[in-house]
Design an enzyme around this catalytic site. Structure first.
Site, short mmCIF file in Angstrom:
data_model
loop_
_atom_site.label_atom_id
_atom_site.label_comp_id
_atom_site.label_asym_id
_atom_site.label_seq_id
_atom_site.Cartn_x
_atom_site.Cartn_y
_atom_site.Cartn_z
CD1 TRP A 197 -41.15 -98.95 81.75
CD2 TRP A 197 -39.35 -100.24 82.02
NE1 TRP A 197 -41.50 -100.81 81.17
CE2 TRP A 197 -40.45 -101.45 81.50
CE3 TRP A 197 -38.15 -100.71 81.75
CZ2 TRP A 197 -40.03 -102.19 81.41
CZ3 TRP A 197 -38.21 -102.48 81.40
CH2 TRP A 197 -38.78 -102.86 81.29
N GLY A 198 -37.54 -94.84 81.52
CA GLY A 198 -36.72 -93.66 82.15
C GLY A 198 -35.23 -94.33 82.43
CG ASP B 298 -43.40 -102.91 77.79
OD1 ASP B 298 -42.28 -102.39 78.40
OD2 ASP B 298 -44.07 -103.52 78.15
CG ASP C 286 -44.80 -100.88 84.84
OD1 ASP C 286 -44.47 -100.08 84.17
OD2 ASP C 286 -45.53 -102.23 84.55
#
Ligand code: GLA
Length: 381
Positions: free
Chosen positions: A162-163, A127, A184
């Site tokens: 997350w791009g 993450d 998300d």
């Protein structure tokens, strides 16, 4: 070795969030096999955030599994998963703390990778919270990439920033086998729609050995769980079909996020639909495309196409809008003009019915929030 087709599995986050423990994982693993998910091709059982103590071991510096949640440690869980013929995934974060405020791997990447290897981890979701410096994702992901490559175990690196930071430009340089290309998900049709639509300009950034990951599925959650927030939350079965269909045709990794212990029959049939999974797992793993000119009007019905192994192609008719849509799709948009002398033999992957297009067009009717997916073969008209 990174996979040639999108990885499939189950992840704890969408339903369980921090409410995870050994018993839940073991029960889910048993159910995974019993329900035939393994036979359908699902492979990874992934524990997301919240599995550890709040602090590292002061002596060894290692991350320590929470002894209340995982009393027999992670190797015990990994061994159990492996005995069932499945693979075991875990989670950490490139920053100093995870997104739920547990220890992250920043500056401990090599130690953590070795720890994961010792436990028998096969997959690491990584993450991007609590970064010491922003705008440096490439460098942080490269560190864990090297740590995994040198840890002595084959661990699939699943990046999750997350791009952001143009991740598609550099993610392959880190060795990752998949990477989140979206924010998300939450369990509502607007989330399904916005993620699916957000990938359309990014279709060409997903390919074998490193796939765009559209996030864990919410299919079958029906408002039960961690990402089922908000009044608008939950989806109908038709809307879940749109989600699962798009994730399959788009070529995303498929990580189930519902409670598989209580999955209903309809959901199980959807996520084990052989013909849809065969499209997702097509050996060529070619990118889909949007052949219609109506793009970028987001409310228009959409047709997605994707070439498959041999002569076949997938066609998905999907209506993200609020009104029923009727129209005609022109086959010249997929390279089959009238002059080709061809029409399409179309097999509906849901109903298994076969129909034929005209020589140049396919009429369609797509009710709002529904989809149809066909495996098509060009034949002489
Ligand atoms: C981020 C990720 C989610 C999940 C949570 C855990 O938000 O994008 O998929 O892993 O962190 O805290």
């Amino acid at each position: 070795m990174n996979p040639k087709t999108p990885p499939l599995g189950w992840n704890t986050w969408n339903t369980f969030g921090e409410k995870i423990n050994e018993q839940l994982i073991l029960q889910s693993v048993d159910k995974f096999v019993e329900l035939g998910l393994k036979d359908a091709g699902y492979e990874y059982v992934v524990i997301d955030d919240c599995w550890s103590m709040r602090e590292r071991d002061p002596k060894t510096n290692e991350i320590v599994p929470d002894p209340v949640k995982f009393p027999r440690g992670m190797k015990f869980v990994a061994d159990y998963v492996h005995r069932k013929g499945l693979k075991f995934g875990m989670y950490s974060c490139a920053g100093t703390r995870t997104c739920a405020d547990y220890p992250g791997s920043y500056d401990h990447e090599f130690l953590d990778a070795r720890t994961f290897a010792r436990w028998g981890v096969d997959f690491l979701k990584y993450d991007y919270c609590d970064m010491p410096f922003s705008g440096q994702a490439e460098f942080y992901y490269r560190r864990m990439g090297q740590a995994l490559r040198t840890c002595g175990r084959d661990i699939l690196f699943s990046a999750c920033n997350w791009g952001s930071e143009d991740v598609w430009r550099w993610i392959r340089t880190t060795g990752a086998g998949m990477y989140r290309s979206t924010g998300d998900i939450f369990d509502a049709f607007e989330s399904t729609k916005s993620i699916a639509v957000s990938q359309m300009p990014k279709f060409d950034t997903s390919a074998p050995y490193c796939f765009n990951d559209m996030d864990m599925l919410t299919v079958g959650m029906y408002k039960k769980g961690n990402v089922a927030h908000g009044n608008a939350a939950t989806q109908t079965f038709d809307e879940y079909k749109v989600q699962f269909g798009a994730w399959c045709v788009w070529g995303s990794p498929l990580m189930l996020g519902c409670d598989i212990r209580s999955m209903d029959k309809e959901t199980l049939a959807l996520v084990t639909n052989k013909e849809l999974l065969k499209i997702n797992q097509d050996p060529l793993a070619l990118q889909p495309y949007m052949p219609e000119t109506c793009w970028p009007n987001k409310e228009e019905p959409r047709v997605a196409a994707r070439l498959l192994e041999g002569k076949d192609l997938a066609l998905m008719f999907v209506n993200f809008g609020e009104n029923d849509a009727w129209g005609r799709f022109h086959l010249e948009r997929v390279g089959l003009p009238y002059q080709s002398g061809m029409k399409l033999k179309m097999r509906d992957v849901f109903t298994k019915k076969i129909s034929y297009s005209g020589r140049d067009t396919v009429p369609y009717h797509i009710p709002a929030h529904t989809c149809q997916v066909y495996r098509c073969t060009p034949v002489n008209a």
